[in-house]
Design a protein around this motif. Structure first.
Motif, PDB file in Angstrom:
ATOM      1  N   ILE A  35      49.225  28.906 -15.613  1.00  0.00           N
ATOM      2  CA  ILE A  35      49.066  27.486 -14.901  1.00  0.00           C
ATOM      3  C   ILE A  35      50.124  27.770 -13.391  1.00  0.00           C
ATOM      4  CG2 ILE A  35      50.401  24.984 -15.159  1.00  0.00           C
ATOM      5  CD1 ILE A  35      48.532  25.572 -17.318  1.00  0.00           C
ATOM      6  N   CYS A  36      49.618  27.414 -12.587  1.00  0.00           N
ATOM      7  CA  CYS A  36      50.144  27.468 -11.209  1.00  0.00           C
ATOM      8  C   CYS A  36      51.769  26.371 -11.062  1.00  0.00           C
ATOM      9  CB  CYS A  36      48.985  26.216 -10.649  1.00  0.00           C
ATOM     10  SG  CYS A  36      49.930  26.404  -8.549  1.00  0.00           S
ATOM     11  N   SER A  41      48.538  23.255 -12.299  1.00  0.00           N
ATOM     12  CA  SER A  41      46.857  23.720 -12.602  1.00  0.00           C
ATOM     13  C   SER A  41      46.552  24.162 -13.396  1.00  0.00           C
ATOM     14  CB  SER A  41      46.256  22.933 -10.843  1.00  0.00           C
ATOM     15  OG  SER A  41      46.045  24.488 -10.419  1.00  0.00           O
ATOM     16  N   GLU A  42      45.663  24.917 -13.696  1.00  0.00           N
ATOM     17  CA  GLU A  42      45.221  26.233 -14.786  1.00  0.00           C
ATOM     18  C   GLU A  42      44.377  27.029 -13.965  1.00  0.00           C
ATOM     19  OE1 GLU A  42      41.789  26.944 -18.378  1.00  0.00           O
ATOM     20  OE2 GLU A  42      42.398  25.241 -17.895  1.00  0.00           O
ATOM     21  N   LEU A  43      44.864  28.372 -13.660  1.00  0.00           N
ATOM     22  CA  LEU A  43      44.711  29.250 -13.003  1.00  0.00           C
ATOM     23  C   LEU A  43      43.421  29.429 -13.999  1.00  0.00           C
ATOM     24  CD1 LEU A  43      47.573  31.172 -12.714  1.00  0.00           C
ATOM     25  CD2 LEU A  43      47.178  29.978 -10.697  1.00  0.00           C
ATOM     26  N   ARG A  73      44.895  30.249  -8.421  1.00  0.00           N
ATOM     27  CA  ARG A  73      44.320  28.692  -9.121  1.00  0.00           C
ATOM     28  C   ARG A  73      42.858  28.188  -7.835  1.00  0.00           C
ATOM     29  NH1 ARG A  73      45.532  27.347  -3.954  1.00  0.00           N
ATOM     30  NH2 ARG A  73      46.945  28.158  -2.391  1.00  0.00           N
ATOM     31  N   PRO A  74      42.348  26.856  -8.931  1.00  0.00           N
ATOM     32  CA  PRO A  74      41.466  26.559  -8.007  1.00  0.00           C
ATOM     33  C   PRO A  74      41.679  26.028  -6.507  1.00  0.00           C
ATOM     34  CG  PRO A  74      41.910  24.947 -10.569  1.00  0.00           C
ATOM     35  CD  PRO A  74      43.099  26.090 -10.023  1.00  0.00           C
ATOM     36  N   SER A  84      44.874  33.543  -0.309  1.00  0.00           N
ATOM     37  CA  SER A  84      45.103  34.277  -0.610  1.00  0.00           C
ATOM     38  C   SER A  84      46.533  34.794  -1.727  1.00  0.00           C
ATOM     39  CB  SER A  84      45.943  35.194   0.856  1.00  0.00           C
ATOM     40  OG  SER A  84      46.551  34.623   1.177  1.00  0.00           O
ATOM     41  N   ASP A  85      47.150  33.626  -1.806  1.00  0.00           N
ATOM     42  CA  ASP A  85      48.159  33.501  -2.966  1.00  0.00           C
ATOM     43  C   ASP A  85      47.602  33.466  -4.674  1.00  0.00           C
ATOM     44  OD1 ASP A  85      50.517  33.591  -1.178  1.00  0.00           O
ATOM     45  OD2 ASP A  85      50.111  31.066  -1.206  1.00  0.00           O
TER      46      ASP A  85
END
Length: 90
Positions: A35-36, A41-43, A73-74, A84-85
């Motif tokens: 999870i971010c 949000s779901e990775l 993440r989306p 890029s993270d």
């Protein structure tokens, strides 16, 4: 007079035979870590990196296939991070 520097060729690693039995060892994140932390949000899975090693036991040979899962993440997330993270287990 300058002589050219000697060059050495890199040795190639021998590949493991395709017919050898394989055992997958998956290195994945815990569900809570998928999870971010910024927006919740779901990775999403973006790929995996595979490396193999031979595991030789007396009269038994198998290939251990290590798979490291990479997630991100989306893109539509608005948590303020750049594309890029991403996270990858080392």
């Amino acid at each position: 007079m300058n002589a050219p520097a000697p060059t050495r060729k890199k040795k190639k690693c021998a590949s493991t035979p395709k017919e050898s039995p394989r055992e997958d060892i998956i290195h994945d994140l815990l569900d809570a870590e998928k999870i971010c932390p910024h927006d919740g949000s779901e990775l999403k899975l973006i790929g995996e990196e595979t490396s193999e090693q031979l595991d030789i036991e007396p009269a038994k040979i198998k290939v251990l296939s290590h798979r490291r899962i990479s997630v991100t993440r989306p893109i539509s997330s608005s948590c303020g991070l750049s594309f890029s993270d991403t996270w990858s287990e080392n």
